[in-house]
Design an enzyme around this catalytic site. Structure first.
Site, PDB file in Angstrom:
ATOM      1  N   ASN A   9       0.867  -1.178   0.000  1.00 45.52           N
ATOM      2  CA  ASN A   9       0.000   0.000   0.000  1.00 45.52           C
ATOM      3  C   ASN A   9       0.905   1.231   0.000  1.00 45.52           C
ATOM      4  O   ASN A   9       1.543   1.528   1.000  1.00 45.52           O
ATOM      5  CB  ASN A   9      -0.890  -0.034   1.256  1.00 45.52           C
ATOM      6  CG  ASN A   9      -1.720   1.216   1.417  1.00 45.52           C
ATOM      7  OD1 ASN A   9      -1.756   2.071   0.521  1.00 45.52           O
ATOM      8  ND2 ASN A   9      -2.389   1.348   2.550  1.00 45.52           N
ATOM      9  N   LYS A  11       0.091   4.279  -0.125  1.00 46.36           N
ATOM     10  CA  LYS A  11      -0.523   5.452   0.531  1.00 46.36           C
ATOM     11  C   LYS A  11      -0.314   6.702  -0.343  1.00 46.36           C
ATOM     12  O   LYS A  11      -0.296   6.589  -1.555  1.00 46.36           O
ATOM     13  CB  LYS A  11       0.033   5.597   1.954  1.00 46.36           C
ATOM     14  CG  LYS A  11      -0.118   4.288   2.746  1.00 46.36           C
ATOM     15  CD  LYS A  11       0.118   4.418   4.220  1.00 46.36           C
ATOM     16  CE  LYS A  11      -0.094   3.052   4.874  1.00 46.36           C
ATOM     17  NZ  LYS A  11       0.015   3.104   6.327  1.00 46.36           N
ATOM     18  N   HIS A  96      -9.465   1.055   5.049  1.00 47.32           N
ATOM     19  CA  HIS A  96      -8.174   1.210   5.731  1.00 47.32           C
ATOM     20  C   HIS A  96      -8.362   2.086   6.972  1.00 47.32           C
ATOM     21  O   HIS A  96      -9.172   3.017   6.956  1.00 47.32           O
ATOM     22  CB  HIS A  96      -7.141   1.828   4.786  1.00 47.32           C
ATOM     23  CG  HIS A  96      -5.752   1.777   5.339  1.00 47.32           C
ATOM     24  ND1 HIS A  96      -5.292   2.700   6.255  1.00 47.32           N
ATOM     25  CD2 HIS A  96      -4.747   0.884   5.152  1.00 47.32           C
ATOM     26  CE1 HIS A  96      -4.041   2.371   6.588  1.00 47.32           C
ATOM     27  NE2 HIS A  96      -3.687   1.284   5.929  1.00 47.32           N
ATOM     28  N   GLU A  98      -6.685   4.447   8.127  1.00 42.46           N
ATOM     29  CA  GLU A  98      -6.486   5.885   7.898  1.00 42.46           C
ATOM     30  C   GLU A  98      -7.743   6.514   7.298  1.00 42.46           C
ATOM     31  O   GLU A  98      -8.093   7.656   7.595  1.00 42.46           O
ATOM     32  CB  GLU A  98      -5.251   6.098   7.008  1.00 42.46           C
ATOM     33  CG  GLU A  98      -3.978   5.848   7.803  1.00 42.46           C
ATOM     34  CD  GLU A  98      -2.825   5.289   6.997  1.00 42.46           C
ATOM     35  OE1 GLU A  98      -2.818   5.421   5.760  1.00 42.46           O
ATOM     36  OE2 GLU A  98      -1.918   4.692   7.618  1.00 42.46           O
ATOM     37  N   GLU A 168      -5.142  -5.137  10.429  1.00 41.84           N
ATOM     38  CA  GLU A 168      -4.102  -4.136  10.650  1.00 41.84           C
ATOM     39  C   GLU A 168      -4.341  -3.438  11.989  1.00 41.84           C
ATOM     40  O   GLU A 168      -5.123  -2.471  12.051  1.00 41.84           O
ATOM     41  CB  GLU A 168      -4.124  -3.088   9.531  1.00 41.84           C
ATOM     42  CG  GLU A 168      -3.861  -3.653   8.150  1.00 41.84           C
ATOM     43  CD  GLU A 168      -3.289  -2.596   7.209  1.00 41.84           C
ATOM     44  OE1 GLU A 168      -2.183  -2.814   6.710  1.00 41.84           O
ATOM     45  OE2 GLU A 168      -3.939  -1.559   7.005  1.00 41.84           O
ATOM     46  N   GLY A 174       2.870   1.974  10.836  1.00 40.18           N
ATOM     47  CA  GLY A 174       3.824   3.072  10.735  1.00 40.18           C
ATOM     48  C   GLY A 174       4.569   3.374  12.025  1.00 40.18           C
ATOM     49  O   GLY A 174       5.212   4.413  12.139  1.00 40.18           O
ATOM     50  N   SER A 214       3.775  -2.439  10.159  1.00 37.16           N
ATOM     51  CA  SER A 214       5.234  -2.520  10.327  1.00 37.16           C
ATOM     52  C   SER A 214       5.825  -3.855   9.869  1.00 37.16           C
ATOM     53  O   SER A 214       6.745  -4.383  10.490  1.00 37.16           O
ATOM     54  CB  SER A 214       5.634  -2.211  11.776  1.00 37.16           C
ATOM     55  OG  SER A 214       5.247  -0.878  12.111  1.00 37.16           O
TER      56      SER A 214
END
Ligand code: 13P
Length: 252
Positions: A9, A11, A96, A98, A168, A174, A214
């Protein structure tokens, strides 16, 4: 029997030329990877250029989101599943964390986005996962249960069978703090059990559940040894072709 999936991904990174360059480097580095499916998810503006360059290779292309709206219409800023297909996508990431936390992607939208993707033959990669506060409060499984229940509300078994799910945990995204293989396996096992309860064994046994958060070249092999981890959804470490190729080639 479940073919692993390693998905990158990207992003909101990379211009069109940067995306194409990374995709072309990756193409040669993963040319012999037949043990898994390889997917990259560039930004919308790079999709067509990347899809054209990887056509005929073992790399597939995903979008990072899709509109819940099916038809042409007055939906400023939206991109439909049909348009993503037209740009060369085979997959689309939906829900996702985010998008859920920063852009108001609520389960009701996610449910409709999944339906839109399936209607146009895109394979959804449905993301779920809890925050650190939710985990620390002992609510991780309940949160994932709530997300999946709402996101898949009203779905037929044969539609769920077409999905890929990505677990996730938000606290691992991250942060450099990966879930341990045991932590990830526990949740993946829970999700597979949940799928068995709701949609039956043949759906749950066939469906790939990816881990994201990660994932790096040095922790992928260990994660992939867990029984219910069928691949990875990789953020930061997918941006460089060499590092993503090492993750794809985790079996070497
Ligand atoms: P990182 O691999 O950078 O933690 O991101 C994970 C992710 O959000 C993939 O969708």
């Amino acid at each position: 029997m479940r073919k692993p999936v390693i998905a990158g991904n990207w992003k909101m990174f990379k211009t069109i030329s940067e995306s194409v360059n990374t995709a072309l480097s990756l193409k040669s580095l993963v040319a012999n990877a037949n043990h898994c499916e390889v997917i990259i998810a560039p930004v919308f503006t790079s999709l067509k250029a990347v899809a054209d360059r990887v056509e005929g290779s073992n790399i597939q292309v995903a979008a990072q989101d899709v509109s819940d709206q099916l038809k042409y219409g007055a939906h400023t800023g939206e991109i439909s599943a049909e348009m993503l297909k037209d740009a060369g996508c085979s997959h689309v990431i939906i829900g996702h964390s985010e998008r859920r936390s920063l852009y108001g992607d609520i389960d009701e939208f996610i449910n409709r986005k999944l339906r839109a993707a399936l209607q146009f033959g895109l394979t959804p990669i449905l993301c779920c996962g809890e925050t650190l506060g939710e985990r620390d409060a002992g609510n991780a499984e309940q949160v994932v249960n709530n997300q999946l229940t709402a996101d898949l509300n009203g779905f037929a078994d044969e539609d769920v069978a077409k999905l890929i799910i990505a677990y996730e945990p938000v606290w691992a995204i991250g942060t450099g703090r990966t879930a341990t293989p045991d932590q990830a396996q526990q949740m993946h096992g829970y999700i597979r059990g949940w799928l068995t309860d709701k949609f039956g064994t043949s759906v749950s046994q066939g469906l790939r559940i990816l881990y994201g958060g990660s994932v790096k070249p040095d922790n992928i092999a260990e994660l992939m040894r867990a029984e219910d981890i069928d691949g990875a959804l990789v953020g930061g470490a997918s941006l460089e072709a060499e590092s993503f190729a090492k993750i794809v080639n985790y079996n070497e």
